[in-house]
Design a protein around this motif. Sequence first.
Motif, PDB file in Angstrom:
ATOM      1  N   MET A 149       0.842  -1.199   0.000  1.00 18.55           N
ATOM      2  CA  MET A 149       0.000   0.000   0.000  1.00 18.55           C
ATOM      3  C   MET A 149       0.876   1.246   0.000  1.00 18.55           C
ATOM      4  O   MET A 149       1.224   1.795   1.030  1.00 18.55           O
ATOM      5  N   THR A 150       1.251   1.662  -1.187  1.00 18.85           N
ATOM      6  CA  THR A 150       2.166   2.802  -1.253  1.00 18.85           C
ATOM      7  C   THR A 150       1.676   3.813  -2.288  1.00 18.85           C
ATOM      8  O   THR A 150       2.355   4.118  -3.229  1.00 18.85           O
ATOM      9  N   CYS A 151       0.476   4.290  -2.090  1.00 17.38           N
ATOM     10  CA  CYS A 151      -0.087   5.252  -3.028  1.00 17.38           C
ATOM     11  C   CYS A 151       0.048   6.641  -2.437  1.00 17.38           C
ATOM     12  O   CYS A 151      -0.694   7.035  -1.563  1.00 17.38           O
ATOM     13  N   LYS A 152       0.997   7.372  -2.955  1.00 15.32           N
ATOM     14  CA  LYS A 152       1.288   8.695  -2.418  1.00 15.32           C
ATOM     15  C   LYS A 152       0.046   9.584  -2.473  1.00 15.32           C
ATOM     16  O   LYS A 152      -0.317  10.223  -1.495  1.00 15.32           O
ATOM     17  N   ALA A 153      -0.579   9.615  -3.630  1.00 15.97           N
ATOM     18  CA  ALA A 153      -1.743  10.481  -3.812  1.00 15.97           C
ATOM     19  C   ALA A 153      -2.838  10.127  -2.812  1.00 15.97           C
ATOM     20  O   ALA A 153      -3.555  10.996  -2.323  1.00 15.97           O
ATOM     21  N   TYR A 154      -2.942   8.851  -2.510  1.00 15.58           N
ATOM     22  CA  TYR A 154      -3.956   8.382  -1.580  1.00 15.58           C
ATOM     23  C   TYR A 154      -3.708   8.915  -0.169  1.00 15.58           C
ATOM     24  O   TYR A 154      -4.620   9.394   0.506  1.00 15.58           O
ATOM     25  N   HIS A 155      -2.462   8.876   0.267  1.00 17.41           N
ATOM     26  CA  HIS A 155      -2.163   9.421   1.581  1.00 17.41           C
ATOM     27  C   HIS A 155      -2.293  10.936   1.608  1.00 17.41           C
ATOM     28  O   HIS A 155      -2.747  11.515   2.599  1.00 17.41           O
ATOM     29  N   LEU A 156      -1.907  11.579   0.511  1.00 19.94           N
ATOM     30  CA  LEU A 156      -2.104  13.025   0.398  1.00 19.94           C
ATOM     31  C   LEU A 156      -3.575  13.366   0.560  1.00 19.94           C
ATOM     32  O   LEU A 156      -3.943  14.339   1.213  1.00 19.94           O
ATOM     33  N   PHE A 157      -4.399  12.516  -0.052  1.00 18.76           N
ATOM     34  CA  PHE A 157      -5.836  12.744   0.037  1.00 18.76           C
ATOM     35  C   PHE A 157      -6.300  12.815   1.493  1.00 18.76           C
ATOM     36  O   PHE A 157      -6.979  13.762   1.902  1.00 18.76           O
ATOM     37  N   PHE A 158      -5.914  11.846   2.276  1.00 22.24           N
ATOM     38  CA  PHE A 158      -6.386  11.813   3.655  1.00 22.24           C
ATOM     39  C   PHE A 158      -5.714  12.837   4.543  1.00 22.24           C
ATOM     40  O   PHE A 158      -6.239  13.224   5.573  1.00 22.24           O
ATOM     41  N   ARG A 159      -4.540  13.280   4.130  1.00 15.56           N
ATOM     42  CA  ARG A 159      -3.898  14.336   4.908  1.00 15.56           C
ATOM     43  C   ARG A 159      -4.786  15.583   4.929  1.00 15.56           C
ATOM     44  O   ARG A 159      -4.793  16.324   5.898  1.00 15.56           O
ATOM     45  N   ASN A 160      -5.510  15.786   3.866  1.00 16.74           N
ATOM     46  CA  ASN A 160      -6.427  16.917   3.822  1.00 16.74           C
ATOM     47  C   ASN A 160      -7.507  16.816   4.894  1.00 16.74           C
ATOM     48  O   ASN A 160      -7.864  17.802   5.519  1.00 16.74           O
ATOM     49  N   LEU A 161      -8.004  15.629   5.102  1.00 21.19           N
ATOM     50  CA  LEU A 161      -9.047  15.429   6.106  1.00 21.19           C
ATOM     51  C   LEU A 161      -8.472  15.400   7.514  1.00 21.19           C
ATOM     52  O   LEU A 161      -9.213  15.458   8.494  1.00 21.19           O
ATOM     53  N   ALA A 162      -7.174  15.324   7.605  1.00 20.84           N
ATOM     54  CA  ALA A 162      -6.514  15.308   8.912  1.00 20.84           C
ATOM     55  C   ALA A 162      -6.103  16.706   9.336  1.00 20.84           C
ATOM     56  O   ALA A 162      -5.507  16.892  10.380  1.00 20.84           O
ATOM     57  N   ASN A 163      -6.445  17.690   8.519  1.00 24.39           N
ATOM     58  CA  ASN A 163      -5.968  19.052   8.750  1.00 24.39           C
ATOM     59  C   ASN A 163      -7.117  20.032   8.981  1.00 24.39           C
ATOM     60  O   ASN A 163      -7.981  20.206   8.126  1.00 24.39           O
ATOM     61  N   PRO A 164      -7.128  20.677  10.145  1.00 22.73           N
ATOM     62  CA  PRO A 164      -8.211  21.571  10.533  1.00 22.73           C
ATOM     63  C   PRO A 164      -8.512  22.661   9.505  1.00 22.73           C
ATOM     64  O   PRO A 164      -9.684  22.908   9.208  1.00 22.73           O
ATOM     65  N   LEU A 165      -7.475  23.284   8.998  1.00 23.41           N
ATOM     66  CA  LEU A 165      -7.708  24.350   8.020  1.00 23.41           C
ATOM     67  C   LEU A 165      -8.435  23.816   6.796  1.00 23.41           C
ATOM     68  O   LEU A 165      -9.395  24.409   6.304  1.00 23.41           O
TER      69      LEU A 165
END
Lengths: 98, 98
Positions: B1-17
């Motif tokens: 499971m090494t999908c960079k874009a996929y982790h980037l996606f969830f980083r957005n939901l992990a960020n208050p702003l």
Amino acid sequence: MTCKAYHLFFRNLANPLKTKIIAELKGKPQTVTQLTQSIKEEQSKVSHALMNLRHCSIVTSKQKGKERVYSLNKKTIVPILKIIDKHRKDYCKQECNF
Amino acid sequence: MTCKAYHLFFRNLANPLKTKIIAELKGKPQTVTQLTQSIKEEQSKVSHALMNLRHCSIVTSKQKGKERVYSLNKKTIVPILKIIDKHRKDYCKQECNF
DNA sequence: ATGTCATATGAACATCAAATCATATGAATA
DNA sequence: TATTCATATGATTTGATGTTCATATGACAT
């Protein structure tokens, strides 16, 4: 929108190690040692990651002798994984291999 | 499971702003200036955040005169927001207020 | 009680992402 | 084409998060 636990929750899905663990536990519940072997990561990394996952109720654990068995909380995670898959299909191109 | 874009996606939901922006755009499409006003954040912060959101196809944008209007990609996000809400109900206690 | 295996924890360090600030680009209008 | 408004970009600093390593705890067996 200032729910700390909520952002913590998604931080888990934003993290490669934690998603590896999630993927592994999708197959079957496992002990820490089993996990460290199957994903080839250090024990303390795995333990720390599991702690986060547990705090967000993404996994649950139960003691079994001197081992501790971790299970995926499928109720919450499976629908999210489905959306992940769909999104991957829609927007994730050649750079993806998971 | 090494999908960079996929982790980037969830980083957005992990960020208050970024979740603030998502919540705002849930109401209606908005320009950058409108967003900075409604969520009371600096313009460049908002622009940087929007860039990430755009890269992950969470928002789309179209030029309108000298302004740029951002819209939420509801197709992907709305089901995820539903799961967020459910998870919040199930596991997020008094420390939550969003 | 001691030793061993399994897991957790804490603190120091490294890494990476977000905030900041200054500046650049781009579109419209005079 | 000079000016202004709107947005984007880049470099740097700051801050948060993950990693690492050493050690602690906890359960079982001897």
